[in-house]
Write an enzyme that holds these catalytic residues in place. Structure first.
Site, PDB file in Angstrom:
ATOM      1  N   GLY A   1       0.890  -1.100   0.016  1.00  0.00           N
ATOM      2  CA  GLY A   1       0.061   0.066   0.009  1.00  0.00           C
ATOM      3  C   GLY A   1       0.800   1.357   0.076  1.00  0.00           C
ATOM      4  N   GLY A   2       2.090   1.297   0.074  1.00  0.00           N
ATOM      5  CA  GLY A   2       2.757   2.660   0.220  1.00  0.00           C
ATOM      6  C   GLY A   2       2.884   3.429  -1.120  1.00  0.00           C
ATOM      7  CE  LYS A   3       6.856   1.180  -5.719  1.00  0.00           C
ATOM      8  NZ  LYS A   3       7.169   0.209  -4.485  1.00  0.00           N
TER       9      LYS A   3
ATOM     10  CG  ASP B   1      -1.401  -7.335  -4.212  1.00  0.00           C
ATOM     11  OD1 ASP B   1      -0.618  -6.852  -4.472  1.00  0.00           O
ATOM     12  OD2 ASP B   1      -1.306  -8.594  -4.126  1.00  0.00           O
TER      13      ASP B   1
ATOM     14  CG  ASP C   1      -4.677 -13.599 -12.884  1.00  0.00           C
ATOM     15  OD1 ASP C   1      -3.507 -12.726 -13.021  1.00  0.00           O
ATOM     16  OD2 ASP C   1      -4.577 -14.627 -13.288  1.00  0.00           O
ATOM     17  N   GLY C   2      -4.028  -9.793 -12.179  1.00  0.00           N
ATOM     18  CA  GLY C   2      -3.609  -8.700 -12.900  1.00  0.00           C
ATOM     19  C   GLY C   2      -3.362  -8.938 -14.384  1.00  0.00           C
TER      20      GLY C   2
ATOM     21  CB  CYS D   1      12.032  -3.665  -4.472  1.00  0.00           C
ATOM     22  SG  CYS D   1      11.111  -5.090  -4.134  1.00  0.00           S
TER      23      CYS D   1
END
Length: 381
Positions: free
Chosen positions: A182-184, A201, A234-235, A307
């Site tokens: 959730g940061g972005k 997600d 499902d992205g 990352c």
């Protein structure tokens, strides 16, 4: 001569305990069924030593020791709280807003006679405080502010760069395809530009964490209105579900999470049971990036990020997705130049100078953020 020897032997026998061991306890310890010979974090380091020593050459020892050292954090100010007083408190800690510093530096360059930096097309209203180079001070934990929301969100400050690179404009429809934890997503909302934000997600447990972040930092009317939508789809199928829909899409894909993999055993992708999943990551990443591009309106923009330090998960994925869209959908995609980010944020981050496409923040003991790779793509009309 024999008698003294026998006496010594008898004394020794008395000292030895010959208590019989019950049969069920007599076994040879087998490492394969008890403790693993190598932990997941050790396997990760072994893997990185083999691959990154080739990829980065002489830079790898410095990156390696930085990855194994304590990470630095940034404090993303919550604009929904009393942001002015929060910023003042952070300044009292000798922290600086690296975003505003970079923008101020850009504006001053023409007056100083230096060659002008390309216009910083970055998302507005983001305030993130960091300590200066070499300063290993820690931010205190965020607290509940006077408005009932948390004051700031602690995150790897390099994680803000993909959001900045997205270049949000007021009224944009935005998709965060792999949003948890959730940061972005929170940073996207801080810009005040999102007319609608879809945060997705695949993992329901991870979207649960995302919901908790939103509940702690975002006012109820925004959370429960039409502005934010949280899903667990499902992205990879997003292009079929909502094709040609969004102005801006962030695709922050699952990856080897290099720093996490060196420090945490739980949920570590280098566990032996997850070997196949790890090997399939680049294919999954290409599929997710392609889906993000298909969900974007013609003329819209996508930022891809990981990352991880691995070029197999970074540049090669970008190139693979571009080829996939060209060959299967006849859609042209152009990589946008972000090299000016290196110049603007060089006081806060250490950038790898030799990426084929996109930009990569590499860990460095003086500025121990990252790794964070990000690449901006333009879906041509």
């Amino acid at each position: 001569m024999a008698a003294p020897v026998l006496r010594c032997v008898r004394k020794l026998l008395k000292l030895v305990d010959f208590t019989p061991v019950p049969r069920r306890y007599r076994y040879k310890k087998k490492w394969a069924t008890t403790e693993p010979q190598f932990t997941a974090s050790r396997l990760a380091l072994q893997n990185f030593d083999m691959t990154y020593s080739v990829q980065f050459g002489d830079l790898w020892p410095s990156i390696r020791v930085s990855l194994l050292s304590e990470q630095k954090y940034g404090a993303l100010v919550n604009n929904f709280a009393a942001w002015d007083s929060v910023s003042a408190k952070l300044e009292q800690l000798s922290a600086k807003d690296f975003v505003s510093e970079a923008i101020s530096h850009q504006k001053l360059e023409p007056e100083s006679g230096l060659s002008p930096t390309p216009s910083l097309d970055c998302s507005p209203n983001l305030r993130c405080f960091t300590f200066s180079r070499g300063d290993v001070s820690r931010f205190p934990p965020a607290r509940l502010g006077s408005l009932g929301l948390m004051d700031y969100y602690l995150m790897d400050a390099a994680s803000l760069l993909p959001v900045l690179a997205l270049g949000l404009q007021h009224g944009d429809t935005v998709l965060d395809l792999c949003a948890a934890p959730g940061g972005k997503t929170l940073a996207l909302l801080q810009t005040g530009c999102c007319r609608n934000l879809a945060a997705n997600d695949l993992s329901t447990s991870r979207t649960g964490r995302l919901q908790k972040v939103l509940h702690s930092y975002v006012p109820q009317d925004i959370r429960e209105g039409n502005q934010v939508r949280v899903t667990s789809w499902d992205g990879r199928k997003w292009g079929e579900l909502e094709g040609d829909t969004y102005d801006r899409v962030l695709v922050d894909v699952p990856c080897t999470t290099d720093r996490h993999s060196l420090h945490e055993e739980e949920n570590n992708i280098f566990q032996r049971s997850r070997k196949k999943e790890r090997q399939m990551l680049p294919m999954l990443q290409v599929q997710l990036l392609a889906a993000g591009l298909l969900a974007t309106k013609p003329g819209g923009h996508v930022v891809y990020s990981t990352c991880s330090l691995s070029h197999l998960q970074n540049e090669y994925v970008v190139q693979g997705a571009i080829e996939l869209l060209a060959n299967q959908y006849n859609i042209k995609v152009q990589v946008e130049d972000l090299s000016h980010f290196r110049k603007l944020f060089m006081d806060t981050f250490c950038f790898f100078p030799s990426c084929q496409v996109g930009e990569l923040v590499i860990p460095n003991l003086m500025v121990n953020f990252g790794p964070m790779y990000f690449c901006k793509l333009h879906r041509l009309p």
